[in-house]
Every structure is written in C-alpha cells, then in structure tokens.
Design a protein around this motif. Structure first.
Motif, PDB file in Angstrom:
ATOM      1  N   ASN A  30       0.829  -1.202   0.000  1.00  0.00           N
ATOM      2  CA  ASN A  30       0.000   0.000   0.000  1.00  0.00           C
ATOM      3  C   ASN A  30       0.859   1.245   0.000  1.00  0.00           C
ATOM      4  O   ASN A  30       2.067   1.205  -0.184  1.00  0.00           O
ATOM      5  CB  ASN A  30      -0.945  -0.004   1.200  1.00  0.00           C
ATOM      6  CG  ASN A  30      -0.210   0.126   2.509  1.00  0.00           C
ATOM      7  OD1 ASN A  30       0.988  -0.082   2.580  1.00  0.00           O
ATOM      8  ND2 ASN A  30      -0.930   0.475   3.555  1.00  0.00           N
ATOM      9  N   GLY A  31       0.227   2.393   0.213  1.00  0.00           N
ATOM     10  CA  GLY A  31       0.949   3.641   0.307  1.00  0.00           C
ATOM     11  C   GLY A  31       1.207   4.291  -1.035  1.00  0.00           C
ATOM     12  O   GLY A  31       1.917   5.287  -1.127  1.00  0.00           O
ATOM     13  N   GLY A  32       0.655   3.729  -2.117  1.00  0.00           N
ATOM     14  CA  GLY A  32       0.828   4.324  -3.426  1.00  0.00           C
ATOM     15  C   GLY A  32       2.243   4.229  -3.942  1.00  0.00           C
ATOM     16  O   GLY A  32       2.687   5.054  -4.743  1.00  0.00           O
ATOM     17  N   VAL A  33       2.984   3.234  -3.522  1.00  0.00           N
ATOM     18  CA  VAL A  33       4.379   3.089  -3.922  1.00  0.00           C
ATOM     19  C   VAL A  33       4.488   2.025  -4.991  1.00  0.00           C
ATOM     20  O   VAL A  33       4.076   0.892  -4.805  1.00  0.00           O
ATOM     21  CB  VAL A  33       5.259   2.712  -2.716  1.00  0.00           C
ATOM     22  CG1 VAL A  33       6.694   2.579  -3.135  1.00  0.00           C
ATOM     23  CG2 VAL A  33       5.109   3.758  -1.628  1.00  0.00           C
ATOM     24  N   GLY A  34       5.057   2.348  -6.124  1.00  0.00           N
ATOM     25  CA  GLY A  34       5.214   1.390  -7.211  1.00  0.00           C
ATOM     26  C   GLY A  34       6.511   0.640  -7.099  1.00  0.00           C
ATOM     27  O   GLY A  34       7.392   0.965  -6.301  1.00  0.00           O
ATOM     28  N   ALA A  35       6.666  -0.370  -7.962  1.00  0.00           N
ATOM     29  CA  ALA A  35       7.840  -1.236  -7.898  1.00  0.00           C
ATOM     30  C   ALA A  35       9.123  -0.480  -8.177  1.00  0.00           C
ATOM     31  O   ALA A  35      10.185  -0.829  -7.674  1.00  0.00           O
ATOM     32  CB  ALA A  35       7.683  -2.386  -8.891  1.00  0.00           C
ATOM     33  N   ASN A  36       9.050   0.583  -8.992  1.00  0.00           N
ATOM     34  CA  ASN A  36      10.259   1.303  -9.368  1.00  0.00           C
ATOM     35  C   ASN A  36      10.440   2.600  -8.592  1.00  0.00           C
ATOM     36  O   ASN A  36      11.340   3.387  -8.882  1.00  0.00           O
ATOM     37  CB  ASN A  36      10.223   1.615 -10.862  1.00  0.00           C
ATOM     38  CG  ASN A  36      10.201   0.342 -11.700  1.00  0.00           C
ATOM     39  OD1 ASN A  36      10.936  -0.590 -11.409  1.00  0.00           O
ATOM     40  ND2 ASN A  36       9.379   0.320 -12.748  1.00  0.00           N
ATOM     41  N   THR A  37       9.558   2.848  -7.637  1.00  0.00           N
ATOM     42  CA  THR A  37       9.647   4.075  -6.856  1.00  0.00           C
ATOM     43  C   THR A  37      10.714   3.933  -5.787  1.00  0.00           C
ATOM     44  O   THR A  37      10.646   3.041  -4.949  1.00  0.00           O
ATOM     45  CB  THR A  37       8.299   4.386  -6.186  1.00  0.00           C
ATOM     46  OG1 THR A  37       7.304   4.476  -7.205  1.00  0.00           O
ATOM     47  CG2 THR A  37       8.371   5.699  -5.418  1.00  0.00           C
ATOM     48  N   PRO A  38      11.731   4.808  -5.797  1.00  0.00           N
ATOM     49  CA  PRO A  38      12.758   4.704  -4.759  1.00  0.00           C
ATOM     50  C   PRO A  38      12.210   5.122  -3.406  1.00  0.00           C
ATOM     51  O   PRO A  38      11.360   6.001  -3.305  1.00  0.00           O
ATOM     52  CB  PRO A  38      13.834   5.673  -5.248  1.00  0.00           C
ATOM     53  CG  PRO A  38      13.087   6.676  -6.068  1.00  0.00           C
ATOM     54  CD  PRO A  38      11.973   5.909  -6.727  1.00  0.00           C
ATOM     55  N   LEU A  39      12.683   4.481  -2.375  1.00  0.00           N
ATOM     56  CA  LEU A  39      12.268   4.813  -1.012  1.00  0.00           C
ATOM     57  C   LEU A  39      13.473   5.304  -0.236  1.00  0.00           C
ATOM     58  O   LEU A  39      14.611   4.879  -0.479  1.00  0.00           O
ATOM     59  CB  LEU A  39      11.683   3.588  -0.317  1.00  0.00           C
ATOM     60  CG  LEU A  39      10.311   3.139  -0.791  1.00  0.00           C
ATOM     61  CD1 LEU A  39       9.967   1.813  -0.145  1.00  0.00           C
ATOM     62  CD2 LEU A  39       9.262   4.176  -0.478  1.00  0.00           C
ATOM     63  N   PRO A  40      13.233   6.179   0.740  1.00  0.00           N
ATOM     64  CA  PRO A  40      14.344   6.608   1.593  1.00  0.00           C
ATOM     65  C   PRO A  40      14.955   5.406   2.301  1.00  0.00           C
ATOM     66  O   PRO A  40      14.247   4.479   2.691  1.00  0.00           O
ATOM     67  CB  PRO A  40      13.672   7.559   2.590  1.00  0.00           C
ATOM     68  CG  PRO A  40      12.381   7.966   1.956  1.00  0.00           C
ATOM     69  CD  PRO A  40      11.962   6.801   1.121  1.00  0.00           C
ATOM     70  N   SER A  41      16.248   5.431   2.412  1.00  0.00           N
ATOM     71  CA  SER A  41      16.889   4.334   3.127  1.00  0.00           C
ATOM     72  C   SER A  41      16.649   4.502   4.612  1.00  0.00           C
ATOM     73  O   SER A  41      16.449   5.599   5.117  1.00  0.00           O
ATOM     74  CB  SER A  41      18.392   4.322   2.837  1.00  0.00           C
ATOM     75  OG  SER A  41      18.966   5.545   3.271  1.00  0.00           O
ATOM     76  N   GLY A  42      16.655   3.400   5.321  1.00  0.00           N
ATOM     77  CA  GLY A  42      16.449   3.452   6.763  1.00  0.00           C
ATOM     78  C   GLY A  42      16.526   2.071   7.345  1.00  0.00           C
ATOM     79  O   GLY A  42      16.339   1.072   6.650  1.00  0.00           O
ATOM     80  N   SER A  43      16.796   1.999   8.655  1.00  0.00           N
ATOM     81  CA  SER A  43      16.989   0.700   9.289  1.00  0.00           C
ATOM     82  C   SER A  43      15.721  -0.134   9.264  1.00  0.00           C
ATOM     83  O   SER A  43      15.774  -1.362   9.179  1.00  0.00           O
ATOM     84  CB  SER A  43      17.479   0.877  10.717  1.00  0.00           C
ATOM     85  OG  SER A  43      16.537   1.624  11.481  1.00  0.00           O
ATOM     86  N   ASN A  44      14.537   0.511   9.324  1.00  0.00           N
ATOM     87  CA  ASN A  44      13.286  -0.245   9.325  1.00  0.00           C
ATOM     88  C   ASN A  44      13.135  -1.064   8.052  1.00  0.00           C
ATOM     89  O   ASN A  44      12.814  -2.257   8.092  1.00  0.00           O
ATOM     90  CB  ASN A  44      12.094   0.705   9.480  1.00  0.00           C
ATOM     91  CG  ASN A  44      11.989   1.276  10.882  1.00  0.00           C
ATOM     92  OD1 ASN A  44      12.482   0.693  11.826  1.00  0.00           O
ATOM     93  ND2 ASN A  44      11.359   2.430  11.001  1.00  0.00           N
ATOM     94  N   LEU A  45      13.346  -0.415   6.896  1.00  0.00           N
ATOM     95  CA  LEU A  45      13.188  -1.128   5.622  1.00  0.00           C
ATOM     96  C   LEU A  45      14.349  -2.072   5.355  1.00  0.00           C
ATOM     97  O   LEU A  45      14.174  -3.113   4.708  1.00  0.00           O
ATOM     98  CB  LEU A  45      13.017  -0.130   4.482  1.00  0.00           C
ATOM     99  CG  LEU A  45      11.710   0.675   4.520  1.00  0.00           C
ATOM    100  CD1 LEU A  45      11.597   1.559   3.296  1.00  0.00           C
ATOM    101  CD2 LEU A  45      10.502  -0.238   4.618  1.00  0.00           C
ATOM    102  N   ASN A  46      15.521  -1.727   5.846  1.00  0.00           N
ATOM    103  CA  ASN A  46      16.644  -2.652   5.721  1.00  0.00           C
ATOM    104  C   ASN A  46      16.363  -3.940   6.496  1.00  0.00           C
ATOM    105  O   ASN A  46      16.615  -5.054   6.010  1.00  0.00           O
ATOM    106  CB  ASN A  46      17.937  -2.014   6.244  1.00  0.00           C
ATOM    107  CG  ASN A  46      18.437  -0.907   5.331  1.00  0.00           C
ATOM    108  OD1 ASN A  46      18.089  -0.862   4.148  1.00  0.00           O
ATOM    109  ND2 ASN A  46      19.243  -0.002   5.879  1.00  0.00           N
ATOM    110  N   ASN A  47      15.838  -3.786   7.702  1.00  0.00           N
ATOM    111  CA  ASN A  47      15.471  -4.949   8.503  1.00  0.00           C
ATOM    112  C   ASN A  47      14.358  -5.746   7.826  1.00  0.00           C
ATOM    113  O   ASN A  47      14.354  -6.978   7.847  1.00  0.00           O
ATOM    114  CB  ASN A  47      15.017  -4.521   9.900  1.00  0.00           C
ATOM    115  CG  ASN A  47      16.171  -4.077  10.776  1.00  0.00           C
ATOM    116  OD1 ASN A  47      17.323  -4.397  10.500  1.00  0.00           O
ATOM    117  ND2 ASN A  47      15.870  -3.330  11.829  1.00  0.00           N
ATOM    118  N   ALA A  48      13.402  -5.029   7.237  1.00  0.00           N
ATOM    119  CA  ALA A  48      12.303  -5.703   6.548  1.00  0.00           C
ATOM    120  C   ALA A  48      12.815  -6.509   5.369  1.00  0.00           C
ATOM    121  O   ALA A  48      12.367  -7.641   5.133  1.00  0.00           O
ATOM    122  CB  ALA A  48      11.274  -4.670   6.084  1.00  0.00           C
TER     123      ALA A  48
END
Length: 400
Positions: free
Chosen positions: A39-57
């Motif tokens: 969800n969140g309106g994020v597509g497959a090619n949309t870059p996301l800010p780096s962060g420990s939460n998503l790195n852990n995910a």
C-alpha cells in the motif's frame, strides 16, 4: 498513536476487498484482504528513503522467502529488490520514516516455515497468513511484535504446544490459531489477556479448560473440535457480559451447564453439542434474549425444556437432539418451522425418540450442580450483579 492510525487504515482496506470475511462459526476463514500489492501508493520502481526499518524488513522477508518451498501463485516473484513496499502482500506506511505496517498473505497457498527473522518486522500491526501450508512451530522471537494487534495463522499445518509467545504480544486483540495441529493444554494466562477474539477450534488441545476462563473479556471464543475434558469452569458465569459467541462443541466436556450462563444478555450463539454434559438446563438460559443459535445436542441432558426457553425472542435454531429430555412446552412448537430438532430424546408421544429401555436410566439424574442463587421469579437484570458479588465474595473469603 501512529500505529493505531495505520491499523485503522488497514481495516478500511479490509472492507474494500471481497475476500474480507468476518470471523464466523466454526469456519476457517480469517479476516483479511487476500493477496494484494503493497500500500501507500508506492510502485515497484519508486525509490524509497533508506532506513533501518526497511533494511530490517528486506532481511526478514528475504530470509522468509528462502524458507518457502512452494509458491503456486507466484507471489514471491514480486519479492525482488530492496523496495519491500512493492512486494505482494506487504503493506507499508511511507510517511516520514517508512516501515512495514502489515502482511496479508491469506489464501496464498505458500508452503514453508515461519522463520525467526520475521521478528525484525517489529512495527507490524497485522499478520494474516490464513490458508497456507506453513508447518513447524511459531518462533519465540515473535515476542518482538510489540505492536501486533491481529494474528491469523489459521488453516495451516503448524504444530507443537500452544504458542505461548503469543501471550507476550502486549497489543494483541485478535488471535486465530484454528485448523492447525497444535496440542497439549491451554495456558492459564491465555484468558487473562485482553483479547477480543480467540479462535482455537480444530486443533488437538486437551486437558481441562483453565479456571482463568472467566477472566476473559473476549466477545468471541471458539474451542470447538478439540479434546478438552472436565467441566465447563464455574467461572464461565463471571465473564464479560459482552460475550456474543461461545463454541464448546465436539470436545469431551462433562458436568453441568453453569447457571451463570444467564448473564450473557448479548450472546447470539451458544453451542455445547457433542460433549457429555448432564443435568437439567439452568433456568437462567431464559435470560439470553439475543440468542439466535442454541445447540445442546448430543449430550446427556435431561428434564423438561421450558416455555421460557422456547419463547426467547431472537431464537432461530434450537437443537436438543440426542439427549434424555422428557418433555417440552407448547411454546416450543412455534419453533418447528424455523429450526427445532428434538429427535432421540425421551419425550412421550413423539416420533423418533429413544427406545424405552434407554430412557429408564437417565445419566446422573441426581447430580447436584453448583448454582448461583437467583431470585424467584427470575429477574434477568440482576444476574450480572449477583454473579459479580458472588465472585467478589468467594475471592476475598479465600484470601489469607
């Protein structure tokens, strides 16, 4: 506060998808939206800010992906790259610091295990894995799910004793373990938790229902199709009066139906069928004014079925088949057209009853069931306060 808002948004999404289902009677369908895209309106090619939460995910989900041995719907084909919010079944909050807020892989038919690395998703509030083929046990590391409110592991092949790690999740309100291979006793602490829904049916749980049963604030409890034995705890009559559904069916329960059943003025479904319960029906059943389904069949109950029970205003189905009841009032006849099964009892002049020799020996007819004193005539509104006072008195009289 933010976690609560995220869960509310996810619940709105649940209502928008056709696979959403309410928890229902004896059916292994969990609450969920099926398989979706993050969800969140994020597509497959949309870059996301780096962060420990998503790195852990990313670490957690790739470890889980490696443990899955069969993926017939090719769900995991989307689990490529570091943008975990584009993975099917993964739902993210992408405001400020992005994190995985929920996982919904209901009906994905995945085969594998639940890996300990999943605990790295410590911010999730919803984990729905209904109708897969996950086996093994629930990892102890799941205690790190401090924000998790809904856990649905139903319709899998999980095994071992009751996963007590679920009792270490402080925010959990919905627990669904039905249709698995869990076994052993139920922990006392289970019914002390602030759970609103407890689904344990269709496992192999055994032993007696803990005396803490009466402490549960749940509105729905399903213990059906297990191997539970002993009496229904007397504390059953001290539970929250908000209880709407309780299913004990197809266990090995004995003893009486507790008199305190009458406090559940909002109860809609009570099913104690396919046990070995004995004695007469408590008169307090007449207080269940919202009851729609009352199933007492396949027990060893006896006595008469009174008109105050058959005249319950919301009753749609009354099943008393395969007991030792000796009569019912004229008022019960009104239920013939909507659902009243009284076959295989001991009712004179009625068809499809037990042979006379079987009715000559009624099981435990002289059993003296523990009863909470009730006023005569019965005033249903006073039951809850009387039960509360009875509980308070007994607790404090036993104190040193």
């Amino acid at each position: 506060m933010q976690k609560t808002m995220i869960l509310s948004i996810l619940h709105i999404l649940l209502l928008l998808f056709p696979n959403a289902a309410k928890a229902s009677i004896g059916i292994g369908i969990g609450v969920g939206i099926g398989i979706g895209t993050g969800n969140g309106g994020v597509g497959a090619n949309t870059p996301l800010p780096s962060g420990s939460n998503l790195n852990n995910a990313y670490t957690a989900l790739q470890a889980w992906k490696s443990s899955i041995t069969d993926d017939p719907l090719k769900i995991l084909d989307t689990w490529i790259g570091s943008n975990v919010c584009s993975y099917k079944g993964i739902f993210c909050d992408t405001s400020e610091t992005p994190f995985v807020a929920g996982i919904d892989l209901n009906h994905a038919n995945l085969q594998g295990t639940l890996v300990k690395e999943l605990s790295l998703l410590s911010d999730i509030t919803l984990l729905h894995l209904n109708s897969n083929k996950f086996s093994g046990t629930v990892p102890d590391t799941f205690k790190d799910f401090t924000f998790l409110q809904e856990l649905d592991l139903s319709n899998n092949q999980l095994s071992g004793s009751f996963p007590t790690v679920t009792l270490d999740m402080p925010s959990l309100v919905y627990l669904d373990l039905r249709f698995n291979n869990f076994k052993g006793s139920l922990p006392e602490e289970l019914f002390n938790k602030k759970l609103d829904a407890i689904f344990l049916n269709n496992n192999q749980f055994s032993g007696e229902i803990p005396q803490s049963f009466g402490n549960s604030p749940a509105s729905v409890i399903n213990l059906a199709n297990n191997k539970l034995s002993g009496n229904i705890p007397a504390s059953f009559g001290f539970m929250s009066s908000k209880l709407k559904e309780i299913l004990f069916l197809n266990n090995q329960l004995t003893g009486c139906i507790p008199q305190g059943v009458g406090i559940f003025t909002e109860m809609q479904v009570l099913d104690v069928s396919f046990n070995s319960l004995v004695g007469h029906l408590p008169d307090t059943i007449s207080c269940l004014q919202d009851i729609e389904v009352l199933n007492l069949g396949h027990n060893k109950l006896s006595g008469d079925i009174s008109d105050v029970i058959c005249s319950l205003r919301s009753l749609l189905n009354l099943t008393v088949a395969y007991n030792f009841f000796s009569g019912f009032s004229q008022e019960c006849s009104r239920l013939f057209n909507i659902g009243f099964d009284f076959t295989d009892n001991c009712i004179p002049g009625r068809n499809m009853q037990r042979p006379s020799p079987e009715c000559s020996v009624i099981p435990d007819v002289n059993l003296n069931c523990l009863r909470i004193p009730t006023p005569k005539p019965l005033v249903c509104g006073t039951l809850a306060s009387r039960a509360s006072n009875f509980k308070y008195t007994n607790i404090h009289s036993s104190s040193p």
